[in-house]
Design a protein around this motif. Structure first.
Motif, short mmCIF file in Angstrom:
data_model
loop_
_atom_site.label_atom_id
_atom_site.label_comp_id
_atom_site.label_asym_id
_atom_site.label_seq_id
_atom_site.Cartn_x
_atom_site.Cartn_y
_atom_site.Cartn_z
N VAL A 3 29.68 24.20 3.95
CA VAL A 3 28.31 24.05 4.43
C VAL A 3 28.28 24.01 5.95
CG1 VAL A 3 26.25 22.62 4.34
CG2 VAL A 3 27.71 22.80 2.34
N LEU A 4 29.22 23.24 6.48
CA LEU A 4 29.26 23.08 7.92
C LEU A 4 30.54 23.68 8.45
CD1 LEU A 4 28.16 19.36 8.07
CD2 LEU A 4 26.80 21.31 8.83
N THR A 5 30.45 24.48 9.51
CA THR A 5 31.66 25.06 10.06
C THR A 5 32.02 24.43 11.40
OG1 THR A 5 30.26 26.82 10.93
CG2 THR A 5 31.48 27.29 8.92
N GLY A 6 31.03 23.91 12.08
CA GLY A 6 31.34 23.26 13.35
C GLY A 6 30.24 22.29 13.70
N ASN A 23 15.96 23.73 4.94
CA ASN A 23 16.45 23.24 3.64
C ASN A 23 17.84 23.80 3.39
OD1 ASN A 23 14.01 22.11 3.23
ND2 ASN A 23 13.28 23.67 1.78
N GLY A 24 18.75 22.92 2.96
CA GLY A 24 20.08 23.40 2.60
C GLY A 24 20.94 23.75 3.80
N SER A 25 20.49 23.41 5.01
CA SER A 25 21.28 23.77 6.18
C SER A 25 22.50 22.86 6.33
CB SER A 25 20.42 23.70 7.44
OG SER A 25 19.89 22.40 7.58
N GLY A 26 22.47 21.71 5.68
CA GLY A 26 23.62 20.81 5.74
C GLY A 26 23.35 19.52 6.48
N LYS A 27 22.08 19.18 6.65
CA LYS A 27 21.73 17.93 7.35
C LYS A 27 22.28 16.72 6.62
CE LYS A 27 17.27 18.55 7.04
NZ LYS A 27 17.15 19.84 6.35
N SER A 28 21.99 16.66 5.31
CA SER A 28 22.45 15.50 4.55
C SER A 28 23.97 15.48 4.46
CB SER A 28 21.84 15.51 3.14
OG SER A 28 20.46 15.26 3.22
N THR A 29 24.57 16.66 4.32
CA THR A 29 26.03 16.73 4.29
C THR A 29 26.59 16.15 5.58
OG1 THR A 29 25.85 18.74 2.99
CG2 THR A 29 27.99 18.29 3.98
N LEU A 30 26.00 16.56 6.70
CA LEU A 30 26.44 16.06 8.00
C LEU A 30 26.33 14.54 8.04
CD1 LEU A 30 27.26 16.51 10.97
CD2 LEU A 30 24.84 16.76 11.51
N MET A 31 25.19 14.04 7.59
CA MET A 31 24.99 12.59 7.64
C MET A 31 25.97 11.86 6.73
SD MET A 31 21.60 10.25 7.55
CE MET A 31 21.30 10.56 9.28
N ASN A 32 26.20 12.42 5.53
CA ASN A 32 27.15 11.78 4.61
C ASN A 32 28.55 11.72 5.22
OD1 ASN A 32 25.10 11.44 2.81
ND2 ASN A 32 25.72 13.08 1.42
N ILE A 33 28.88 12.74 6.00
CA ILE A 33 30.19 12.73 6.65
C ILE A 33 30.21 11.68 7.76
CG2 ILE A 33 31.72 14.06 8.16
CD1 ILE A 33 30.99 16.54 6.49
N VAL A 37 30.67 8.63 3.36
CA VAL A 37 30.70 8.77 1.90
C VAL A 37 31.22 10.13 1.49
CG1 VAL A 37 28.97 7.09 1.19
CG2 VAL A 37 28.24 9.35 1.93
N LEU A 38 31.32 11.03 2.44
CA LEU A 38 31.86 12.35 2.16
C LEU A 38 32.98 12.58 3.17
CD1 LEU A 38 30.83 14.46 0.12
CD2 LEU A 38 29.74 15.63 2.01
N GLU A 39 34.06 13.19 2.71
CA GLU A 39 35.18 13.38 3.60
C GLU A 39 35.08 14.74 4.26
OE1 GLU A 39 39.90 12.21 3.28
OE2 GLU A 39 38.62 12.25 1.52
N GLN A 40 35.29 14.79 5.54
CA GLN A 40 35.26 16.09 6.22
C GLN A 40 36.57 16.82 5.96
OE1 GLN A 40 35.57 13.12 7.62
NE2 GLN A 40 36.73 13.15 9.52
N ASP A 41 36.50 18.16 5.92
CA ASP A 41 37.72 18.94 5.68
C ASP A 41 38.62 18.86 6.90
OD1 ASP A 41 36.78 19.72 3.19
OD2 ASP A 41 35.59 21.32 4.08
N SER A 42 38.00 18.84 8.08
CA SER A 42 38.81 18.71 9.29
C SER A 42 37.96 18.07 10.37
CB SER A 42 39.30 20.09 9.74
OG SER A 42 38.19 20.92 10.00
N GLY A 43 38.61 17.65 11.42
CA GLY A 43 37.88 17.01 12.51
C GLY A 43 37.91 15.50 12.40
N THR A 44 37.29 14.84 13.36
CA THR A 44 37.33 13.39 13.35
C THR A 44 35.92 12.82 13.47
OG1 THR A 44 37.66 13.44 15.72
CG2 THR A 44 39.62 13.10 14.37
N VAL A 45 35.72 11.68 12.80
CA VAL A 45 34.49 10.93 12.94
C VAL A 45 34.89 9.57 13.47
CG1 VAL A 45 32.51 9.93 11.77
CG2 VAL A 45 33.41 12.14 11.01
N GLU A 46 34.29 9.17 14.57
CA GLU A 46 34.63 7.87 15.14
C GLU A 46 33.41 6.98 15.09
OE1 GLU A 46 36.14 6.31 19.39
OE2 GLU A 46 36.70 8.37 18.87
#
Lengths: 207, 245, 250
Positions: A3-6, A23-33, A37-46
């Motif tokens: 959903v999200l590439t960068g 709609n479906g752009s990945g806003k909620s996915t971004l927020m969940n990361i 509650v959702l694990e990112q495939d790569s990158g860091t969340v601080e």
């Protein structure tokens, strides 16, 4: 499916940041990361400090009363019984659900359920607040109260992030990020509406 | 009529879009029919207990398989659709049309379930009256599909509802099924949902005939269930229940 | 109160408020097991079990044998479905507890505690109603095996709930105990030693213990209970891992 590439964004103390997108752009996915509650495939969340999260669908336990719901989550936040009680009454009087404290979640109307959903995110005065369309189902009064609360919290140093759709509230936001084609863009300084928000104002559900 | 058809198509495709459901709906009959058949035929020799022919064992397995699958389908169908149904009623579907599409879809699924069970059965046995056997298997399934729908309308939670349907089907199949292990079966077993469908099936399968009395009983049973489901469904569509699935 | 006890006690309240479930936990075992005793013919039948460490066939009344099988089947079915639905219900919402600061093990302990409580009730009611018609030779061994098989099925239900959707999970949790306990381990249907693959099912070791301690006057199967517990621990580790994955992302 990707959903999200960068996505590269930073939310600072005391500001209210909006996340917009189609709609479906990945806003909620971004927020969940961001929340965890959702694990990112790569990158860091601080994350520094405590997090309050208000998901789009009220994630609450149907058969618990409002009071028990506060106790359950308050205990998670590490609050004492007195602190939980204080927060419960403060929010109940502000958002006007005092008469429902002994009701079960599944006996509440959609709007009241959403008030509890929001209150659970706010009750511990978090350092970072993540809100996914927090006002769905609110009447106008409550909607305005919600903004008072958000602005109060930001003034006290909370970093507020919200997924938003309503154009009229963009003036209340300090910064705006747009999620588009899997990327996150800072669109704060762009005049007027973005393409995505213009085409979908009003009610909607996401993902 | 167009609305009914649209409704049916939507219901059936929802089910078929979950391939695992389809796989398991195929697997369960094989397991139940062969398991039941082998078990009943392989009983040790004891006084007053006689192993039944494996064909009859398989038939009893098929009845149970059809009943439990169709029953759970009826239950799931009724529950999963509740909230959406209320919304459809608001968009202008009359509740009766909606119930008709639900039941018709359920009927369709029951026919498929019966066909799968019949297919498994047919691999090992050739019934005297194939068409009648199949039709009666469908009837047994319909009785449980409606029962499941009724449970789902009264108790719209999948966990609690499934417990009721499963235990009901197990007790019913055990009591109605001429188990060689059982004695002192009470008289009222005649009113159990599977009793007369089983009589019909056994006769069609081994003699190629049927008894009108049994058929009438099953038809009456279905009619009563249909009325009950209609009433309960109508009530739930009008009131906003506090339950959720 | 610490977090685990808060989450556990509120979780129990949540289930206890589900009056229909509580009623079913009592009504279903009572009616099912009573019925099994009431209609089963009272004749002697051969049962394969261990006597003095050797596989032997003894003659026992069919209702007794039926009781030995119907009791665990009832509790395994209910516990399995309970595990399944607890998992399905908790999956989304428990993630929010993690965001609120609950440690993974605290939520896990609370959820498994609720499952354990439900399993205890079902096991207790099942054994209680069985005792009306049939007294095992060694009650506590029998009860121990009952608990092990019920908890194992509850945890398997949780595992299935994490991987499959509700309908598919339900099919599986129906087939599994019926096949395992009701057919493969039932001395009525399988009179010789079960095939090796039947022994892989969760019911094999506990039912062995139940047949032995329920129907014979010596305990020859202490080791089987150890194996059964080992099986339980293995499933528990898997279930905890899967639950952890399902509710805790980072």
């Amino acid at each position: 499916m990707t959903v999200l590439t960068g996505a590269d964004l930073e939310i600072r103390t005391g500001e209210i940041v909006g996340i917009v997108g189609a709609n479906g752009s990945g806003k909620s996915t971004l927020m969940n990361i961001l929340v965890g509650v959702l694990e990112q495939d790569s990158g860091t969340v601080e994350r520094t400090g405590t997090v309050g999260w208000c998901p789009q669908e009220p994630l609450l336990y149907d058969r618990l009363t409002v009071g028990e719901t506060f106790r359950l989550f308050g205990s998670g936040y590490g609050m004492t019984a007195e602190e939980i009680d204080e927060a419960k009454h403060r929010l109940a009087s502000k958002l006007d659900f005092e008469q429902y404290l002994d009701y079960r979640i599944d006996q509440l109307s959609g709007g009241n359920r959403q008030k509890i959903n929001l209150s659970i995110a706010l009750m511990h005065d978090p350092d970072v607040l993540m809100l996914d369309e927090p006002y769905t189902g609110f009447d106008w009064e409550t909607y305005l109260t919600f903004w008072d609360l958000a602005e109060e919290l930001a003034a006290d140093g909370t970093a507020v992030t919200m997924i938003s759709h309503l154009i009229e509230e963009q003036s209340r936001l300090d910064r705006i990020y747009e999620v588009r084609d899997g990327q996150v863009y800072d669109v704060t300084d762009q005049e007027g509406e973005t393409d995505a928000t213009a085409s979908e104002r009003g009610e909607e559900t996401d993902e | 009529m167009n609305r009914v058809w649209t409704g049916i198509r939507a219901n059936v495709s929802t089910f078929l879009r979950t391939p695992l459901n389809v796989v398991l709906a195929l697997l369960l009959p094989i397991v139940v029919i062969e398991g039941w058949g082998q078990a009943m035929a392989g009983l040790p020799s004891m006084p007053t207990v006689e192993a039944i022919p494996i064909e009859l064992g398989r038939l009893l397995g098929a009845i149970f398989g059809v009943a439990i699958i169709a029953g759970l389908m009826g239950l799931a169908q009724m529950i999963s659709a509740r909230a959406a149904d209320r919304r459809l009623v608001q968009t202008g579907y009359p509740p009766r049309t909606l119930l008709a599409t639900r039941l018709a879809a359920l009927g369709g699924v029951t026919v498929v379930v019966a066909a799968v069970n019949y297919g498994v059965l047919w691999l090992t046995i050739s019934p005297e009256a194939p068409v009648l056997t199949f039709v009666f298997l469908v009837l047994a399934g319909l009785v449980y599909a409606f029962l499941g729908a009724l449970v789902g309308a009264l108790l719209p939670r999948l966990f609690e509802g499934s417990l009721v349907v499963v235990f009901l089907a197990m007790m019913d199949a055990f009591l109605s099924g001429d188990s060689p292990l059982a004695a002192d079966i009470p008289e009222f077993v005649e009113y159990f949902p599977l009793y007369h469908p089983k009589e019909l099936l056994q006769e069609a399968m081994f003699q190629g005939t049927y008894t009108t009395g049994d058929l009438g009983f099953v038809a009456g049973y279905l009619l009563v269930l249909l009325v009950l489901v209609t009433v309960v469904f109508g009530v739930t569509m009008r009131t906003s229940g506090g339950w959720s699935a | 109160m610490n977090r685990t006890t808060t989450a556990f006690s509120i979780g129990i309240k949540e289930q206890a408020r589900n009056y229909v479930l509580v009623a079913l936990l009592v009504v279903l075992p009572v009616s099912f097991i009573t019925l099994a005793f009431a209609v089963t013919q009272d004749v002697e039948m051969p049962v394969r079990t261990l006597v003095d460490g050797e596989t032997a066939t003894v003659m026992r009344g069919m209702p007794e044998v039926h009781g030995v099988i119907m009791t665990p089947i009832t509790s395994a079915l209910i516990a399995g479905l309970a595990g399944l639905f607890l998992m399905r219900e908790a999956k989304d919402t428990d993630g929010r507890l993690a965001v609120a600061g609950y440690r993974a093990w605290q939520v896990i302990a609370a959820r498994f505690g609720v499952l354990a409580a439900i399993t205890l009730i079902v096991t207790g009611v099942s054994v209680g109603v069985m005792l009306v018609d049939f007294q095992p030779e060694y009650l506590w061994w029998f009860v121990a095996a009952m608990l092990v098989v019920s908890v194992t099925y509850g945890l398997i239900g949780m595992l299935v709930g994490a991987v499959f959707n509700r309908l598919a999970g339900m099919w599986l949790m129906l087939i599994l105990p019926m096949l395992d306990i009701g057919l493969f381990q039932d001395p009525l249907f399988i009179q010789s030693e079960p095939d090796w693959w039947m022994k892989l099912f969760p019911g094999y070791w506990p039912v062995r213990v139940m047949v032995d301690t329920g129907l014979t006057t010596d305990v020859d199967t202490a080791l089987s209970l150890v194996w059964a517990t080992g099986y339980l621990l293995l499933v528990a580790v898997l279930a905890i891992g899967v639950y952890y994955r399902a509710t805790q992302a980072s």
